[in-house]
Design a protein around this motif. Structure first.
Motif, PDB file in Angstrom:
ATOM      1  N   LYS A  31       0.845  -1.208   0.000  1.00  0.00           N
ATOM      2  CA  LYS A  31       0.000   0.000   0.000  1.00  0.00           C
ATOM      3  C   LYS A  31       0.869   1.241   0.000  1.00  0.00           C
ATOM      4  N   GLY A  32       1.971   1.217   0.717  1.00  0.00           N
ATOM      5  CA  GLY A  32       2.934   2.302   0.730  1.00  0.00           C
ATOM      6  C   GLY A  32       2.577   3.447   1.653  1.00  0.00           C
ATOM      7  N   GLY A  33       3.295   4.542   1.492  1.00  0.00           N
ATOM      8  CA  GLY A  33       3.099   5.727   2.320  1.00  0.00           C
ATOM      9  C   GLY A  33       3.628   6.937   1.587  1.00  0.00           C
ATOM     10  N   THR A  34       3.716   8.054   2.270  1.00  0.00           N
ATOM     11  CA  THR A  34       4.217   9.279   1.668  1.00  0.00           C
ATOM     12  C   THR A  34       5.347   9.863   2.503  1.00  0.00           C
ATOM     13  N   VAL A  35       6.253  10.572   1.828  1.00  0.00           N
ATOM     14  CA  VAL A  35       7.325  11.284   2.512  1.00  0.00           C
ATOM     15  C   VAL A  35       7.412  12.682   1.924  1.00  0.00           C
ATOM     16  N   GLU A  36       7.853  13.627   2.719  1.00  0.00           N
ATOM     17  CA  GLU A  36       8.002  14.994   2.241  1.00  0.00           C
ATOM     18  C   GLU A  36       9.461  15.236   1.848  1.00  0.00           C
ATOM     19  N   VAL A  37       9.665  15.647   0.607  1.00  0.00           N
ATOM     20  CA  VAL A  37      10.997  15.934   0.093  1.00  0.00           C
ATOM     21  C   VAL A  37      10.979  17.309  -0.566  1.00  0.00           C
ATOM     22  N   ASP A  38      11.746  18.236  -0.028  1.00  0.00           N
ATOM     23  CA  ASP A  38      11.833  19.603  -0.559  1.00  0.00           C
ATOM     24  C   ASP A  38      10.456  20.244  -0.697  1.00  0.00           C
ATOM     25  N   GLY A  39       9.597  19.988   0.283  1.00  0.00           N
ATOM     26  CA  GLY A  39       8.277  20.597   0.295  1.00  0.00           C
ATOM     27  C   GLY A  39       7.231  19.859  -0.508  1.00  0.00           C
TER      28      GLY A  39
END
Length: 322
Positions: free
Chosen positions: A235-243
């Protein structure tokens, strides 16, 4: 077979011979006494087995016990886990995802620490981190505390190059830089390292670098097995990279391909508990090493068994031990 106290073997021969002589002399004296008392007809009667077996067992126990006291040793092949294990950690931005609690990287760190704690001193453990590039942060060592400290210092940033991780891992194992050959060129000669294993903790999301499968084939040719641990969920997830919010999910196919090419295995781990359990199933190499094993206890056990059996039969058949 060797003996720590070989002179006791001479003692064993002398004492056993004296005991046998004493037993024969005692039997003849008893026969003479019976004949002198007018019981000549009783001499030689009865089963020879019943007459001599109990004492024979006791007499045989004597040299066995004395040989045991000489502390015999034998060189036996003892299987044990040994060799080099290189723990390779994906420290790319995607490993900050929290679909595995508290994060993919934190779960991998804890599982790796548990794995290192379970290893015997015969296993050298090293730590390698990889993002866009790969870096050895702890050379393989039997100082497992040093490996644990290196694992604890990990932090995530950048992209992912699984191919570069494999090449740097091979360089660490072989002791020389390793790169993919140019097209049409022969593969580099790396030697054969069957006691080495690379354990990769990653979500499998590749962002560039050397060809993964070609790097895995070099490892296979060198006898280095790669075990992969998939840290993340489908299913995965999210990460914040450079906004920006970037989606990331586990790529099981890539990790499976890497392990299968080298004869290793892919270990799926969808949550923190599964990551920890997965490391317990990682198969390291069993080797056989010849070690001196003392055989005193088996000899003493056999001697005690013979003494007990001889005493039991003597008491049952003759009402006495000797």
């Amino acid at each position: 077979m060797s003996f720590l106290h070989p002179l006791l073997l001479i003692v064993a021969v002398v004492v056993t011979a004296a005991a046998v002589y004493g037993y024969v002399w005692l039997q003849r004296r008893r026969s003479s006494a019976l004949a002198a008392a007018g019981f000549a007809s009783m001499v030689g009667r009865g089963s020879a087995v019943r007459r001599h077996l109990p004492y024979g067992l006791i007499l045989f126990a004597l040299p066995v016990l004395l040989v045991g006291l000489a502390r015999p040793q034998a060189e036996l092949s003892v299987p044990h886990v040994s060799g080099t294990v290189l723990l390779a950690f994906d420290v790319s931005n995607s490993m900050r995802a929290t679909d595995v609690s508290p994060s993919r990287l934190a779960a991998a760190q804890q599982a790796a620490k548990d794995f290192v704690e379970d290893q015997p001193d015969t296993v050298d453990v090293g730590v390698l981190v990889f993002g866009d590039q790969a870096l050895l942060t702890q050379a393989p060592t039997d100082d497992h505390n040093a490996a644990m400290a290196a694992i604890g210092r990990l932090s995530a940033s950048g992209g992912t190059s699984l191919g570069q991780a494999i090449l740097v891992g091979l360089g660490t194992i072989t002791g020389k830089p390793v790169a993919l050959p140019d097209e049409g060129a022969p593969a580099p000669e790396l030697g054969y390292w069957p006691s080495a294993t690379i354990v990769v903790f990653s979500d499998g999301q590749e962002t560039g670098g050397p060809d993964i499968e070609a790097a895995a084939e070099l490892a296979a040719a060198a006898g280095v097995r790669i075990q992969t641990v998939g840290v993340g969920t489908a299913k995965g997830g999210t990460v914040e990279v450079d906004g920006f919010q970037l989606g990331t999910r586990l790529d099981e196919q890539t990790l499976t391909t890497i392990s299968q090419v080298t004869g290793g295995a892919y270990h799926p781990a969808g949550d923190a508990a599964a990551v920890s359990d997965t490391t317990k199933s990682i198969d390291l190499r069993l080797t056989a090493k010849k070690e001196p094993v003392e055989l005193t206890a088996p000899f003493a056990g056999v001697a005690l068994l013979l003494l007990m059996l001889g005493a039991l039969l003597g008491t049952r058949w003759h009402g006495r031990i000797v």
